[in-house]
Scaffold this active site. Structure first.
Site, PDB file in Angstrom:
ATOM      1  N   HIS A  54       5.776  -9.541 -15.313  1.00  0.00           N
ATOM      2  CA  HIS A  54       5.565 -10.095 -16.725  1.00  0.00           C
ATOM      3  C   HIS A  54       4.637  -9.299 -17.901  1.00  0.00           C
ATOM      4  O   HIS A  54       5.552  -7.914 -17.952  1.00  0.00           O
ATOM      5  CB  HIS A  54       3.609 -10.869 -16.518  1.00  0.00           C
ATOM      6  CG  HIS A  54       2.572  -9.951 -15.973  1.00  0.00           C
ATOM      7  ND1 HIS A  54       3.503  -8.791 -14.360  1.00  0.00           N
ATOM      8  CD2 HIS A  54       1.786  -9.262 -16.309  1.00  0.00           C
ATOM      9  CE1 HIS A  54       2.607  -8.169 -13.784  1.00  0.00           C
ATOM     10  NE2 HIS A  54       1.129  -7.890 -15.373  1.00  0.00           N
ATOM     11  N   HIS A  56       2.921  -7.488 -19.158  1.00  0.00           N
ATOM     12  CA  HIS A  56       1.545  -6.255 -19.913  1.00  0.00           C
ATOM     13  C   HIS A  56       2.381  -5.283 -19.776  1.00  0.00           C
ATOM     14  O   HIS A  56       3.311  -4.700 -18.921  1.00  0.00           O
ATOM     15  CB  HIS A  56       0.864  -6.435 -18.608  1.00  0.00           C
ATOM     16  CG  HIS A  56      -0.208  -8.041 -18.766  1.00  0.00           C
ATOM     17  ND1 HIS A  56      -1.061  -7.902 -17.559  1.00  0.00           N
ATOM     18  CD2 HIS A  56      -0.587  -8.305 -19.769  1.00  0.00           C
ATOM     19  CE1 HIS A  56      -1.284  -9.562 -17.561  1.00  0.00           C
ATOM     20  NE2 HIS A  56      -1.483  -9.660 -19.103  1.00  0.00           N
ATOM     21  N   ASP A  58       1.618  -1.988 -18.258  1.00  0.00           N
ATOM     22  CA  ASP A  58       2.054  -1.285 -17.298  1.00  0.00           C
ATOM     23  C   ASP A  58       3.434  -2.014 -15.970  1.00  0.00           C
ATOM     24  O   ASP A  58       3.494  -1.508 -14.814  1.00  0.00           O
ATOM     25  CB  ASP A  58       0.970  -1.642 -15.789  1.00  0.00           C
ATOM     26  CG  ASP A  58       0.480  -2.645 -16.443  1.00  0.00           C
ATOM     27  OD1 ASP A  58      -0.041  -4.028 -16.750  1.00  0.00           O
ATOM     28  OD2 ASP A  58      -0.424  -2.206 -14.485  1.00  0.00           O
ATOM     29  N   HIS A  59       3.589  -3.030 -16.634  1.00  0.00           N
ATOM     30  CA  HIS A  59       4.845  -3.360 -15.501  1.00  0.00           C
ATOM     31  C   HIS A  59       6.131  -3.529 -16.932  1.00  0.00           C
ATOM     32  O   HIS A  59       6.850  -3.313 -16.165  1.00  0.00           O
ATOM     33  CB  HIS A  59       4.864  -5.118 -15.666  1.00  0.00           C
ATOM     34  CG  HIS A  59       3.536  -4.892 -14.423  1.00  0.00           C
ATOM     35  ND1 HIS A  59       3.954  -4.962 -13.519  1.00  0.00           N
ATOM     36  CD2 HIS A  59       2.200  -4.853 -14.819  1.00  0.00           C
ATOM     37  CE1 HIS A  59       2.557  -5.165 -12.315  1.00  0.00           C
ATOM     38  NE2 HIS A  59       1.698  -5.368 -13.590  1.00  0.00           N
ATOM     39  N   HIS A 110      -1.621 -15.580 -14.066  1.00  0.00           N
ATOM     40  CA  HIS A 110      -1.907 -14.360 -14.380  1.00  0.00           C
ATOM     41  C   HIS A 110      -2.005 -13.900 -16.038  1.00  0.00           C
ATOM     42  O   HIS A 110      -2.607 -13.747 -17.039  1.00  0.00           O
ATOM     43  CB  HIS A 110      -1.361 -13.615 -13.847  1.00  0.00           C
ATOM     44  CG  HIS A 110      -2.287 -11.759 -14.164  1.00  0.00           C
ATOM     45  ND1 HIS A 110      -3.152 -11.546 -13.622  1.00  0.00           N
ATOM     46  CD2 HIS A 110      -1.317 -10.749 -14.802  1.00  0.00           C
ATOM     47  CE1 HIS A 110      -3.560  -9.782 -14.636  1.00  0.00           C
ATOM     48  NE2 HIS A 110      -2.133 -10.318 -14.958  1.00  0.00           N
ATOM     49  N   ASP A 134       1.604  -9.641 -10.347  1.00  0.00           N
ATOM     50  CA  ASP A 134       0.021  -9.747 -10.668  1.00  0.00           C
ATOM     51  C   ASP A 134      -0.289 -10.977 -10.028  1.00  0.00           C
ATOM     52  O   ASP A 134      -1.294 -11.820 -10.346  1.00  0.00           O
ATOM     53  CB  ASP A 134      -0.402  -9.411 -11.659  1.00  0.00           C
ATOM     54  CG  ASP A 134      -0.683  -8.017 -11.394  1.00  0.00           C
ATOM     55  OD1 ASP A 134       0.340  -7.092 -10.831  1.00  0.00           O
ATOM     56  OD2 ASP A 134      -1.131  -8.125 -13.152  1.00  0.00           O
ATOM     57  N   HIS A 173       0.285  -4.119  -7.108  1.00  0.00           N
ATOM     58  CA  HIS A 173      -0.145  -3.291  -7.462  1.00  0.00           C
ATOM     59  C   HIS A 173      -0.834  -2.589  -6.172  1.00  0.00           C
ATOM     60  O   HIS A 173      -0.574  -3.520  -5.182  1.00  0.00           O
ATOM     61  CB  HIS A 173      -1.286  -3.502  -8.549  1.00  0.00           C
ATOM     62  CG  HIS A 173      -1.609  -3.335  -9.565  1.00  0.00           C
ATOM     63  ND1 HIS A 173      -1.784  -2.313 -10.679  1.00  0.00           N
ATOM     64  CD2 HIS A 173      -1.185  -4.787 -10.458  1.00  0.00           C
ATOM     65  CE1 HIS A 173      -1.762  -2.675 -12.135  1.00  0.00           C
ATOM     66  NE2 HIS A 173      -1.165  -3.975 -11.988  1.00  0.00           N
TER      67      HIS A 173
END
Length: 277
Positions: A54, A56, A58-59, A110, A134, A173
């Site tokens: 996805h 975001h 941090d990905h 998400h 996530d 995570h």
């Protein structure tokens, strides 16, 4: 097929999937590109593709840097917001990289464009793997940031829950301990939850990851996959599975305030490996 688990940032995972015969590799959510390239070099493999779950940061934020460093690299994902996207994929689309097969699983909730990746190798007796970003965590599930309980129910029961039970689950995570603390609140008499929580704490003490689990294991202790169990229904006060899930997620959101995000200089230190989370 070998999967390297790489801890990054505060609590994220990125992964390197290696086909050992051809020495070709796929990266999943490589948000710290320099670290990934160091490992690629050390393993003596060629990076051919990035699978992004996805958009975001941090990905997905490492994609542009990797495209600059790796000629011919392809970046796959299901959302136009993904940084560096070269190939937009759709639900059930299959990709092939020599003997490694990837089935793209659309799991919106998400984020509205979230994809999971089911990966297996031809003529290999090893269990398949699913990279869940996530959507599904060990002992938990992702927040419904851009979707509904109905969507997450479909994701967990029909899309992921129907995969082979020995499928290894690699999530985005390291949330296992806090997820299992919540699972114990939901089902205080679940011995498997107690056992897993004790194991996860020991792993944490040794600074080792808790991934992967298996789908079979998740059905034993993950309350978000146990929506018809009497204890989970009793905790939520609901009986219809989607309503059980809706209440469960709301209670999980209230269970503990999320950790304060570290200041930028500390995040940079983590990224460059100067600090351990």
């Amino acid at each position: 097929m070998k999967v390297k688990v790489i801890s990054i940032l505060e609590d994220n995972y990125m992964y390197l999937v290696i086909e050992e015969q051809s020495k070709q590799a796929l990266a999943v959510d490589p948000a710290v590109p320099h670290r990934l390239l160091e490992i690629v070099k050390r393993e003596g493999v060629t990076l051919v593709a990035v699978l992004t779950t996805h958009h975001h940061w941090d990905h997905a934020r490492g994609n542009q840097a990797l495209l600059k460093e790796v000629p011919g690299l392809r970046v796959y994902g299901g959302d136009d917001r993904i940084e560096g996207l070269t190939d937009k994929i759709t639900d059930a689309q299959e990709l092939k990289f020599n003997s490694i097969n990837v089935r793209c699983l659309f799991t919106p909730c998400h984020t509205s464009g979230h994809m999971c990746y089911f990966v297996w190798e031809d003529e290999c007796t090893d269990a398949p793997a699913v990279f869940t970003g996530d959507t599904l965590f060990i002992g938990g599930c992702g927040k419904f940031l851009e979707g509904t309980a109905e969507q997450m129910y479909h994701n967990l029961t029909q899309v992921l829950g129907s995969l082979p039970q020995d499928t290894k689950v690699f999530c985005g995570h390291e949330y296992t301990i806090k997820n299992l603390k919540f699972a114990l609140l939901v089902e205080p008499d679940n011995e498997k939850v107690k056992e897993m929580l004790s194991w996860a704490r020991a792993r944490d003490d040794e600074d080792k990851p808790t991934v992967p689990s298996t789908l079979m294991e998740e059905f034993e202790y993950n309350p978000f996959l146990r929506l018809s169990e009497e204890g989970v229904r009793k905790f939520t006060g609901k009986t219809e599975p989607v309503e059980v899930l809706r209440v469960l997620r709301k209670e999980k959101d209230k269970f503990k305030k999320p950790k304060e995000r570290l200041p930028p200089h500390a995040m940079l230190a983590l990224e460059w490996g100067l600090l351990r989370p």
